[in-house]
Scaffold this motif. Sequence first.
Motif, PDB file in Angstrom:
ATOM      1  N   CYS A  23       0.888  -1.054  -0.082  1.00  8.46           N
ATOM      2  CA  CYS A  23       0.030   0.076   0.077  1.00  8.46           C
ATOM      3  C   CYS A  23       0.931   1.198  -0.081  1.00  8.46           C
ATOM      4  CB  CYS A  23      -0.989  -0.054   1.174  1.00  8.46           C
ATOM      5  SG  CYS A  23      -0.045  -0.436   2.847  1.00  8.46           S
ATOM      6  N   SER A  65      -2.981  -1.662   4.308  1.00  7.52           N
ATOM      7  CA  SER A  65      -3.486  -0.376   3.829  1.00  7.52           C
ATOM      8  C   SER A  65      -2.948   0.613   4.678  1.00  7.52           C
ATOM      9  CB  SER A  65      -5.023  -0.382   4.010  1.00  7.52           C
ATOM     10  OG  SER A  65      -5.526   0.813   3.470  1.00  7.52           O
ATOM     11  N   SER A 107      -8.277  -3.095   4.801  1.00 10.79           N
ATOM     12  CA  SER A 107      -8.262  -1.808   4.242  1.00 10.79           C
ATOM     13  C   SER A 107      -8.759  -0.720   5.444  1.00 10.79           C
ATOM     14  CB  SER A 107      -9.268  -1.222   3.009  1.00 10.79           C
ATOM     15  OG  SER A 107     -10.280  -1.120   3.032  1.00 10.79           O
ATOM     16  N   CYS A 149     -12.049  -4.111   0.569  1.00 12.90           N
ATOM     17  CA  CYS A 149     -11.750  -2.789   0.601  1.00 12.90           C
ATOM     18  C   CYS A 149     -13.357  -2.003   0.848  1.00 12.90           C
ATOM     19  CB  CYS A 149     -11.482  -2.166  -0.760  1.00 12.90           C
ATOM     20  SG  CYS A 149     -10.996  -0.538  -0.992  1.00 12.90           S
ATOM     21  N   SER A 233      -5.296  -2.790  -7.453  1.00 11.70           N
ATOM     22  CA  SER A 233      -5.322  -1.642  -6.951  1.00 11.70           C
ATOM     23  C   SER A 233      -5.523  -0.565  -8.080  1.00 11.70           C
ATOM     24  CB  SER A 233      -4.435  -0.857  -5.847  1.00 11.70           C
ATOM     25  OG  SER A 233      -4.214   0.568  -5.617  1.00 11.70           O
ATOM     26  N   THR A 275       0.062  -1.992  -5.421  1.00  5.41           N
ATOM     27  CA  THR A 275      -0.357  -0.686  -4.998  1.00  5.41           C
ATOM     28  C   THR A 275      -0.101   0.332  -5.935  1.00  5.41           C
ATOM     29  OG1 THR A 275      -0.562   0.961  -3.305  1.00  5.41           O
ATOM     30  CG2 THR A 275       1.593  -0.440  -3.280  1.00  5.41           C
TER      31      THR A 275
END
Length: 407
Positions: A23, A65, A107, A149, A233, A275
């Motif tokens: 992330c 995340s 997330s 998410c 992502s 990510t």
Amino acid sequence: MASVLDDPTLERHFKGHKDAVTCTDFNPNRKQLASGSADKNLMIWNLAPKGRAFRFVGHQDAVTSVQFSPFGNLVATSSKDRTVRLWTPSMKGESTVFKAHTAPVRSVAFSHDGHRLVTASDDKSVKVWSVERQCFVYSLSQHTNWVRCARFSPDGRLIASCGDDRTVRLWDTSTKHCINCFTDYGESATFVDFNPSGTCLASSGADSSLKIWDLRTNKLIQHYQVHSAGINSFSFHPSNNYLISGSTDSTVKILDLLEGRLIYTLHGHKGAVITVAFSRAGDLFASGGADCKVLMWRTNFDAKSYQDVLQQHSRRSTPDPPPHLTDIHPRGPHLHRQQPRAIQISQTVADTQSTDPQVIELGRAAHSAKRAEKQLDATGPMTIDHKAHLRLLGACSSSLCSLLPVQ
């Protein structure tokens, strides 16, 4: 041939993580970039050429995340250790620990006013928290499998969530009801977000598709199938006109949403791209992946018409084949005509700006002391894990403390 300034360019790479980068997020102050990793650590990179990097230690499992608060004074991280942490990005390395999920947290995201957090977990729930009161607010529990998410809409009226039950759900934050459910995914829905204006909702899937719905009509308006493996992502450009996506196929794709087509394919990572994230101004974007690297790119493509760029490119490498499905849906039947070609960019991953930054580790003393942390339930108090007295750093000089000021 077009100037290199017309295309995305690799600005820097950051090396310091010891496992896959999962992330990334830019500080709104435009001075820092945060990244989380399967190595359990949060890194904050100073974007100044000779700036130091900071490793925040505290999570017991992979960080899944990361997001800066709207004012950049807090950083939220989620982890497979079932916790969410709120960090103060300073030399004190302090963090606040939320323990409310009963399974890995996938997330975490701030509301756009910074007052709330939304978390998504393998316990099949979405939870909302008050940042100021430091307490649990409510839970959303209609998913039937892991939730990958969750995000707030820009106006805070909606929450979108997606997961392994192959659905994308839209929730009303005032009534706490699910007001819409999109179910046309063949595999897990991996990521979801609103566009900056809040008029559209996008989601990606393990089936390599990316779909965009118009929330004013609840109609699917764009359907991209440009990756050859699952999308992990994506991120909207603040102008609403572009979107970047990262995939297990090792590429980053850049889509022109106005024309509904792929315009760039970036080859910078070895292994899955996990990510991607635009900066708040849109002039930079970051990518991270299984190769343990964070790459920072300069956008450039938003400064000039892509048609002009194409006309100037007299020589290009082999383009992507036209996707089997239509780039944009619905816009009439797919006629299997040759689509305008996407430019391939294969960057050598080399940092030409500076040497690898010095990394300062924060939180090791408090982490090794194994301080007891109370369980935070739906009504209980929040545990504060203070990391102010760091034995490994000794006395912190005023010059060192000023390296990472709280914005």
